[in-house]
Enzyme design. Structure first.
Site, PDB file in Angstrom:
ATOM      1  N   GLY A 218      36.046  32.805  28.115  1.00 53.11           N
ATOM      2  CA  GLY A 218      35.587  33.665  29.198  1.00 53.11           C
ATOM      3  C   GLY A 218      34.794  32.928  30.243  1.00 53.11           C
ATOM      4  O   GLY A 218      34.088  33.533  31.049  1.00 53.11           O
ATOM      5  N   TYR A 302      42.285  43.155  39.729  1.00 45.79           N
ATOM      6  CA  TYR A 302      40.932  42.730  39.383  1.00 45.79           C
ATOM      7  C   TYR A 302      40.015  42.549  40.595  1.00 45.79           C
ATOM      8  O   TYR A 302      38.848  42.204  40.429  1.00 45.79           O
ATOM      9  CB  TYR A 302      40.973  41.391  38.628  1.00 45.79           C
ATOM     10  CG  TYR A 302      41.716  41.420  37.326  1.00 45.79           C
ATOM     11  CD1 TYR A 302      41.442  42.379  36.350  1.00 45.79           C
ATOM     12  CD2 TYR A 302      42.696  40.472  37.047  1.00 45.79           C
ATOM     13  CE1 TYR A 302      42.114  42.398  35.149  1.00 45.79           C
ATOM     14  CE2 TYR A 302      43.382  40.482  35.840  1.00 45.79           C
ATOM     15  CZ  TYR A 302      43.088  41.445  34.907  1.00 45.79           C
ATOM     16  OH  TYR A 302      43.758  41.466  33.706  1.00 45.79           O
ATOM     17  N   CYS A 328      56.822  48.008  48.584  1.00 46.28           N
ATOM     18  CA  CYS A 328      56.664  49.345  49.160  1.00 46.28           C
ATOM     19  C   CYS A 328      55.544  50.118  48.476  1.00 46.28           C
ATOM     20  O   CYS A 328      55.736  51.228  47.952  1.00 46.28           O
ATOM     21  CB  CYS A 328      57.984  50.110  49.091  1.00 46.28           C
ATOM     22  SG  CYS A 328      59.185  49.476  50.272  1.00 46.28           S
TER      23      CYS A 328
END
Length: 401
Positions: A218, A302, A328
């Site tokens: 992380g 995110y 689209c």
């Protein structure tokens, strides 16, 4: 990699295209191992889900890393890329007992994060060593979608369920050889790791035959100029000291494991896309590229702020553009971003495109997924061909009406 090289790759392989710098991956790997050089036994398991191209996996294996996987398919890709089974750890979530048993047959390290599955597996296979994923109940990460160690997370066995965990292990007589955690991604405060490590140590003390403790990953990487990142060197210094103290009290030297994905490959990646059109409205100048969230969804999913550089006009005057795609739906990569003046046909380079970018690509709007190129030893190597129309229909079955 310099901009001229990227521009040449876009010319040679077309756009859009993903490009990965193998040398940056190596630099990141060496940086992490150097930060923990005082640990007697260190294991870096690359998180395959970040980027599973088998040529990238093969290179990561060449560096000396192990592999962290979350599915049987990732295990199989790792084996295909040359990883030894004993250097692969399998950490699924929400999969069936059957899949876990099938992976166990391949000889890789099993990591379980569910009490029910743990009891079932331990009852049937008590001799197979198992690692346990703990949820430390720490909220950490740059986005709620990537914060996985908090109390409401679906990941891991709650530290408050430790008595139940110990009872299952005792009743099944299974072998627990590792303890694992993962708090989230894009973590800045190293004190989060330190706090979580103390929780992990408390759990680990209750098992007598551990071989390793896995601290997940992380680590935050810089996404834009002057962006902040995890101080790996400081973390190495502080965590090494605590880990060595734990091992001394535990009575033997365990292996300290990490499972970095983004840290190893994110900064190595560039996504190159061509500008189809410039569209001026009453308030905004849009640079419309030959891609969309079907190729790069991180900014939409995110809120990722990835640098965008006009490599076709690196010395041009900066203007404000909103960079958007051809899908689209609203697929905005950047709003009112300062970029060197853009004209139709220019190639834009999105930085930090090595992790969770191509891996999240799709065929939405029936668009083809892009090619991938690995830059290694001053040479561009095609490692995935661009899709063609036949790829869209390959597994479809046409019926008669």
């Amino acid at each position: 990699m310099n901009q001229d090289t990227l521009l040449q790759i876009a010319k040679d392989y077309g756009s859009p295209v993903y490009v990965y710098d193998a040398h940056k991956m190596e630099t990141q790997y060496k940086r992490l191992t150097a930060a923990f050089s005082k640990v007697k036994h260190l294991k870096v398991n690359y998180a395959a889900k970040a980027l599973t191209n088998i040529s990238v996996l093969k290179f990561i294996n060449h560096l000396g890393a192990g592999l962290d996987t979350v599915s049987i398919q990732e295990v199989q890709l790792g084996l295909l890329a040359g990883f030894q089974a004993e250097n692969i750890i399998y950490t699924p979530n929400g999969v069936s007992l059957e899949e876990i048993e099938n992976v166990a047959k391949l000889g890789v390290q099993i990591n379980i994060d569910n009490l029910s599955i743990l009891e079932q597996f331990g009852t049937k296979h008590p001799k197979v060593p198992v690692c346990i994923r703990i949820n430390p109940h720490i909220m950490a990460g740059g986005n709620t979608n990537i914060s996985v160690g908090h109390i409401d997370s679906k990941f891991g066995i709650s530290i408050h369920q430790t008595p139940l965990l110990l009872r299952i292990v005792e009743n099944t007589n299974m072998t627990i050889n590792g303890i694992h955690m993962h708090t989230g991604s894009d973590i800045l405060d190293i004190d989060v790791f330190i706090q979580a490590s103390e929780i992990l140590f408390d759990v680990a003390r209750q098992f007598d035959n551990l071989e390793f403790i896995d601290f997940g990953s992380g680590f935050k990487v810089p996404y834009k100029e002057n962006d902040i990142e995890t101080n790996i060197e400081e973390l190495g210094e502080k965590l090494t000291e605590r880990f060595q103290t734990f091992c001394k009290n535990y009575g033997k030297d365990l292996t300290l494991a990490f499972e970095p994905g983004k840290f190893l490959v994110s900064e190595s990646g560039y996504f190159l896309a061509k500008v189809n059109a410039i569209k001026q409205t009453t308030s905004t100048v849009f640079a419309q590229i030959d891609s969309g969230f079907n190729h790069l969804i991180r900014p939409m999913l995110y809120g990722a702020q990835q640098d965008i550089v006009n490599i076709s006009n690196p010395e041009g005057k900066q203007r404000f553009y909103s960079v958007v795609g051809y899908i689209c739906e609203t697929d905005t990569f950047a709003n009112n971003r300062r970029i060197n003046e853009i004209t139709e046909g220019d190639v834009l380079a999105f930085k930090n495109a090595g992790a969770y970018c191509f891996m999240m690509a799709s065929n939405y709007n029936s668009r083809y997924r892009p090619a991938e190129v690995l830059w290694y030893n001053e040479t561009a190597h095609l490692i995935r061909k661009r899709e063609v129309f036949e790829d869209l229909t390959r597994n479809q079955v046409l019926i008669e009406f």
